[in-house]
Design a protein around this motif. Structure first.
Motif, PDB file in Angstrom:
ATOM      1  N   LEU A   2       0.860  -1.174   0.000  1.00 20.18           N
ATOM      2  CA  LEU A   2       0.000   0.000   0.000  1.00 20.18           C
ATOM      3  C   LEU A   2       0.899   1.227   0.000  1.00 20.18           C
ATOM      4  O   LEU A   2       1.750   1.376   0.882  1.00 20.18           O
ATOM      5  CB  LEU A   2      -0.912   0.026   1.227  1.00 20.18           C
ATOM      6  N   VAL A   3       0.729   2.087  -1.006  1.00 19.25           N
ATOM      7  CA  VAL A   3       1.464   3.346  -1.088  1.00 19.25           C
ATOM      8  C   VAL A   3       0.481   4.455  -0.740  1.00 19.25           C
ATOM      9  O   VAL A   3      -0.495   4.674  -1.460  1.00 19.25           O
ATOM     10  CB  VAL A   3       2.061   3.564  -2.500  1.00 19.25           C
ATOM     11  N   VAL A  42       3.537  -1.243   3.938  1.00 19.01           N
ATOM     12  CA  VAL A  42       2.921   0.062   3.709  1.00 19.01           C
ATOM     13  C   VAL A  42       4.043   1.078   3.573  1.00 19.01           C
ATOM     14  O   VAL A  42       4.931   1.159   4.425  1.00 19.01           O
ATOM     15  CB  VAL A  42       1.982   0.473   4.869  1.00 19.01           C
ATOM     16  N   LEU A  43       4.000   1.847   2.483  1.00 22.78           N
ATOM     17  CA  LEU A  43       4.929   2.947   2.255  1.00 22.78           C
ATOM     18  C   LEU A  43       4.127   4.214   2.474  1.00 22.78           C
ATOM     19  O   LEU A  43       3.224   4.529   1.704  1.00 22.78           O
ATOM     20  CB  LEU A  43       5.513   2.853   0.847  1.00 22.78           C
ATOM     21  N   LEU A  44       4.425   4.926   3.563  1.00 20.30           N
ATOM     22  CA  LEU A  44       3.518   5.920   4.126  1.00 20.30           C
ATOM     23  C   LEU A  44       4.125   7.308   4.231  1.00 20.30           C
ATOM     24  O   LEU A  44       5.189   7.483   4.834  1.00 20.30           O
ATOM     25  CB  LEU A  44       3.118   5.440   5.530  1.00 20.30           C
ATOM     26  N   PRO A  64       0.941  -4.745   8.992  1.00 18.32           N
ATOM     27  CA  PRO A  64       2.029  -4.872   8.022  1.00 18.32           C
ATOM     28  C   PRO A  64       3.244  -4.063   8.463  1.00 18.32           C
ATOM     29  O   PRO A  64       3.145  -3.197   9.342  1.00 18.32           O
ATOM     30  CB  PRO A  64       1.427  -4.274   6.745  1.00 18.32           C
ATOM     31  N   ASN A  65       4.385  -4.351   7.848  1.00 17.66           N
ATOM     32  CA  ASN A  65       5.557  -3.508   8.047  1.00 17.66           C
ATOM     33  C   ASN A  65       5.280  -2.152   7.426  1.00 17.66           C
ATOM     34  O   ASN A  65       4.667  -2.065   6.357  1.00 17.66           O
ATOM     35  CB  ASN A  65       6.787  -4.124   7.384  1.00 17.66           C
ATOM     36  N   VAL A  66       5.732  -1.093   8.097  1.00 20.27           N
ATOM     37  CA  VAL A  66       5.526   0.259   7.595  1.00 20.27           C
ATOM     38  C   VAL A  66       6.875   0.948   7.446  1.00 20.27           C
ATOM     39  O   VAL A  66       7.684   0.953   8.376  1.00 20.27           O
ATOM     40  CB  VAL A  66       4.635   1.095   8.540  1.00 20.27           C
ATOM     41  N   ILE A  67       7.079   1.518   6.259  1.00 24.51           N
ATOM     42  CA  ILE A  67       8.219   2.391   6.013  1.00 24.51           C
ATOM     43  C   ILE A  67       7.648   3.781   5.767  1.00 24.51           C
ATOM     44  O   ILE A  67       6.847   3.967   4.853  1.00 24.51           O
ATOM     45  CB  ILE A  67       9.051   1.925   4.800  1.00 24.51           C
ATOM     46  N   VAL A  68       8.033   4.725   6.604  1.00 25.91           N
ATOM     47  CA  VAL A  68       7.599   6.104   6.441  1.00 25.91           C
ATOM     48  C   VAL A  68       8.556   6.782   5.464  1.00 25.91           C
ATOM     49  O   VAL A  68       9.776   6.644   5.576  1.00 25.91           O
ATOM     50  CB  VAL A  68       7.580   6.844   7.795  1.00 25.91           C
ATOM     51  N   ILE A  69       7.975   7.488   4.496  1.00 26.20           N
ATOM     52  CA  ILE A  69       8.759   8.239   3.517  1.00 26.20           C
ATOM     53  C   ILE A  69       8.250   9.668   3.570  1.00 26.20           C
ATOM     54  O   ILE A  69       7.116   9.940   3.164  1.00 26.20           O
ATOM     55  CB  ILE A  69       8.591   7.650   2.101  1.00 26.20           C
ATOM     56  N   SER A  70       9.076  10.575   4.092  1.00 28.33           N
ATOM     57  CA  SER A  70       8.582  11.928   4.340  1.00 28.33           C
ATOM     58  C   SER A  70       9.680  12.970   4.183  1.00 28.33           C
ATOM     59  O   SER A  70      10.856  12.691   4.427  1.00 28.33           O
ATOM     60  CB  SER A  70       8.016  12.002   5.759  1.00 28.33           C
ATOM     61  N   ARG A 102      11.092   1.797   9.411  1.00 27.16           N
ATOM     62  CA  ARG A 102      12.125   2.674   8.861  1.00 27.16           C
ATOM     63  C   ARG A 102      11.515   4.046   8.579  1.00 27.16           C
ATOM     64  O   ARG A 102      10.315   4.178   8.370  1.00 27.16           O
ATOM     65  CB  ARG A 102      12.700   2.135   7.544  1.00 27.16           C
ATOM     66  N   PHE A 103      12.384   5.051   8.532  1.00 26.19           N
ATOM     67  CA  PHE A 103      11.985   6.420   8.214  1.00 26.19           C
ATOM     68  C   PHE A 103      12.940   6.904   7.134  1.00 26.19           C
ATOM     69  O   PHE A 103      14.115   7.126   7.396  1.00 26.19           O
ATOM     70  CB  PHE A 103      12.103   7.291   9.474  1.00 26.19           C
ATOM     71  N   LEU A 104      12.441   7.027   5.907  1.00 18.92           N
ATOM     72  CA  LEU A 104      13.265   7.449   4.780  1.00 18.92           C
ATOM     73  C   LEU A 104      12.881   8.858   4.357  1.00 18.92           C
ATOM     74  O   LEU A 104      11.727   9.260   4.446  1.00 18.92           O
ATOM     75  CB  LEU A 104      13.097   6.478   3.604  1.00 18.92           C
ATOM     76  N   ARG A 105      13.862   9.568   3.866  1.00 16.55           N
ATOM     77  CA  ARG A 105      13.695  10.975   3.499  1.00 16.55           C
ATOM     78  C   ARG A 105      13.260  11.118   2.037  1.00 16.55           C
ATOM     79  O   ARG A 105      13.713  10.379   1.175  1.00 16.55           O
ATOM     80  CB  ARG A 105      15.033  11.676   3.702  1.00 16.55           C
ATOM     81  N   LYS A 106      12.346  12.084   1.805  1.00 16.41           N
ATOM     82  CA  LYS A 106      12.003  12.485   0.439  1.00 16.41           C
ATOM     83  C   LYS A 106      12.994  13.550  -0.008  1.00 16.41           C
ATOM     84  O   LYS A 106      13.377  14.386   0.806  1.00 16.41           O
ATOM     85  CB  LYS A 106      10.594  13.095   0.386  1.00 16.41           C
ATOM     86  N   PRO A 107      13.382  13.577  -1.260  1.00 24.40           N
ATOM     87  CA  PRO A 107      13.005  12.626  -2.297  1.00 24.40           C
ATOM     88  C   PRO A 107      13.632  11.258  -2.019  1.00 24.40           C
ATOM     89  O   PRO A 107      14.762  11.153  -1.536  1.00 24.40           O
ATOM     90  CB  PRO A 107      13.538  13.244  -3.587  1.00 24.40           C
ATOM     91  N   LEU A 108      12.864  10.235  -2.314  1.00 26.99           N
ATOM     92  CA  LEU A 108      13.245   8.869  -1.980  1.00 26.99           C
ATOM     93  C   LEU A 108      14.429   8.404  -2.816  1.00 26.99           C
ATOM     94  O   LEU A 108      14.442   8.556  -4.030  1.00 26.99           O
ATOM     95  CB  LEU A 108      12.053   7.940  -2.212  1.00 26.99           C
ATOM     96  N   ASP A 109      15.402   7.833  -2.131  1.00 24.78           N
ATOM     97  CA  ASP A 109      16.553   7.229  -2.790  1.00 24.78           C
ATOM     98  C   ASP A 109      16.253   5.744  -3.008  1.00 24.78           C
ATOM     99  O   ASP A 109      15.954   5.026  -2.058  1.00 24.78           O
ATOM    100  CB  ASP A 109      17.801   7.414  -1.917  1.00 24.78           C
TER     101      ASP A 109
END
Length: 121
Positions: free
Chosen positions: A6-7, A51-53, A76-82, A100-107
Protein backbone atom coordinates in the motif's frame (compact mmCIF):
# COMPACT_ATOMS: atom_id res chain seq x y z
CA UNK A 1 6.18 -14.48 -4.69
CA UNK A 2 4.16 -11.27 -4.84
CA UNK A 3 4.40 -8.62 -2.13
CA UNK A 4 1.23 -6.67 -1.41
CA UNK A 5 2.09 -3.00 -0.99
CA UNK A 6 0.00 0.00 0.00
CA UNK A 7 1.46 3.35 -1.09
CA UNK A 8 -0.20 6.17 0.86
CA UNK A 9 0.63 9.73 -0.17
CA UNK A 10 -1.59 12.65 -1.15
CA UNK A 11 0.69 13.52 -4.06
CA UNK A 12 0.18 11.44 -7.20
CA UNK A 13 3.71 12.36 -8.31
CA UNK A 14 5.13 11.09 -5.00
CA UNK A 15 3.14 7.85 -5.21
CA UNK A 16 4.46 7.26 -8.74
CA UNK A 17 8.00 8.03 -7.59
CA UNK A 18 7.74 5.55 -4.72
CA UNK A 19 6.33 2.85 -6.99
CA UNK A 20 9.14 3.40 -9.52
CA UNK A 21 11.70 3.14 -6.70
CA UNK A 22 10.58 -0.38 -5.69
CA UNK A 23 13.26 -2.99 -6.44
CA UNK A 24 12.61 -4.47 -9.87
CA UNK A 25 13.44 -8.08 -9.03
CA UNK A 26 10.21 -8.64 -7.08
CA UNK A 27 6.55 -8.88 -8.06
CA UNK A 28 4.11 -6.49 -6.41
CA UNK A 29 0.38 -6.14 -5.93
CA UNK A 30 0.13 -2.38 -5.39
CA UNK A 31 -2.75 -0.32 -4.01
CA UNK A 32 -2.69 3.44 -3.64
CA UNK A 33 -4.29 5.72 -1.07
CA UNK A 34 -4.54 9.49 -1.53
CA UNK A 35 -4.91 10.27 2.18
CA UNK A 36 -4.76 8.64 5.58
CA UNK A 37 -8.49 7.99 5.75
CA UNK A 38 -8.34 6.02 2.49
CA UNK A 39 -5.31 4.15 3.77
CA UNK A 40 -7.14 3.11 6.95
CA UNK A 41 -10.16 1.99 4.91
CA UNK A 42 -7.92 -0.15 2.69
CA UNK A 43 -6.03 -1.52 5.69
CA UNK A 44 -9.27 -2.50 7.40
CA UNK A 45 -10.44 -4.46 4.33
CA UNK A 46 -7.22 -5.83 2.85
CA UNK A 47 -4.11 -7.53 4.17
CA UNK A 48 -0.85 -5.89 3.08
CA UNK A 49 2.73 -7.02 3.55
CA UNK A 50 4.17 -3.52 3.38
CA UNK A 51 2.92 0.06 3.71
CA UNK A 52 4.93 2.95 2.26
CA UNK A 53 3.52 5.92 4.13
CA UNK A 54 3.79 9.69 3.86
CA UNK A 55 3.27 11.66 7.06
CA UNK A 56 1.67 14.85 5.77
CA UNK A 57 -1.71 14.00 4.25
CA UNK A 58 -5.22 15.43 4.49
CA UNK A 59 -8.08 14.02 6.57
CA UNK A 60 -5.85 11.63 8.56
CA UNK A 61 -2.08 12.03 8.56
CA UNK A 62 0.54 9.28 8.59
CA UNK A 63 0.74 9.35 12.38
CA UNK A 64 -3.00 8.65 12.51
CA UNK A 65 -2.51 5.65 10.20
CA UNK A 66 0.28 4.35 12.46
CA UNK A 67 -1.94 4.84 15.51
CA UNK A 68 -4.66 2.79 13.78
CA UNK A 69 -2.15 0.01 13.06
CA UNK A 70 -0.46 0.09 16.46
CA UNK A 71 -2.96 -2.22 18.16
CA UNK A 72 -3.30 -4.66 15.24
CA UNK A 73 -1.60 -8.01 15.82
CA UNK A 74 -1.26 -8.63 12.09
CA UNK A 75 -0.12 -5.13 11.14
CA UNK A 76 2.03 -4.87 8.02
CA UNK A 77 5.56 -3.51 8.05
CA UNK A 78 5.53 0.26 7.60
CA UNK A 79 8.22 2.39 6.01
CA UNK A 80 7.60 6.10 6.44
CA UNK A 81 8.76 8.24 3.52
CA UNK A 82 8.58 11.93 4.34
CA UNK A 83 10.18 15.31 3.78
CA UNK A 84 9.37 16.06 7.45
CA UNK A 85 12.59 14.55 8.80
CA UNK A 86 12.61 16.01 12.31
CA UNK A 87 14.13 13.82 15.04
CA UNK A 88 10.99 14.11 17.18
CA UNK A 89 8.86 12.86 14.25
CA UNK A 90 11.22 9.92 13.85
CA UNK A 91 10.77 9.03 17.52
CA UNK A 92 6.99 9.27 17.27
CA UNK A 93 6.67 7.07 14.18
CA UNK A 94 9.16 4.53 15.53
CA UNK A 95 7.26 4.33 18.82
CA UNK A 96 4.09 3.65 16.80
CA UNK A 97 5.69 0.75 14.95
CA UNK A 98 7.24 2.17 11.77
CA UNK A 99 10.21 0.01 10.81
CA UNK A 100 12.12 2.67 8.86
CA UNK A 101 11.99 6.42 8.21
CA UNK A 102 13.27 7.45 4.78
CA UNK A 103 13.70 10.98 3.50
CA UNK A 104 12.00 12.48 0.44
CA UNK A 105 13.00 12.63 -2.30
CA UNK A 106 13.25 8.87 -1.98
CA UNK A 107 16.55 7.23 -2.79
CA UNK A 108 16.00 3.93 -4.61
CA UNK A 109 19.01 2.31 -2.91
CA UNK A 110 17.79 3.33 0.57
CA UNK A 111 14.39 1.76 -0.12
CA UNK A 112 16.05 -1.43 -1.39
CA UNK A 113 18.24 -1.57 1.74
CA UNK A 114 15.22 -1.06 4.03
CA UNK A 115 13.32 -3.81 2.21
CA UNK A 116 16.36 -6.09 2.45
CA UNK A 117 16.61 -5.44 6.20
CA UNK A 118 12.90 -6.29 6.55
CA UNK A 119 13.41 -9.59 4.72
CA UNK A 120 11.77 -8.83 1.37
CA UNK A 121 14.97 -9.16 -0.70
Amino acid sequence: MSISVLVADDSKLSRRSVIRALPEDLEYAICEATNGKEAIELLSDTSFDLVLLDLTMPEVDGVGVLEYLSDKADAPNVIVISADFQPEKQKIVTSLGAKRFLRKPLDKEELAMAMFELGYL
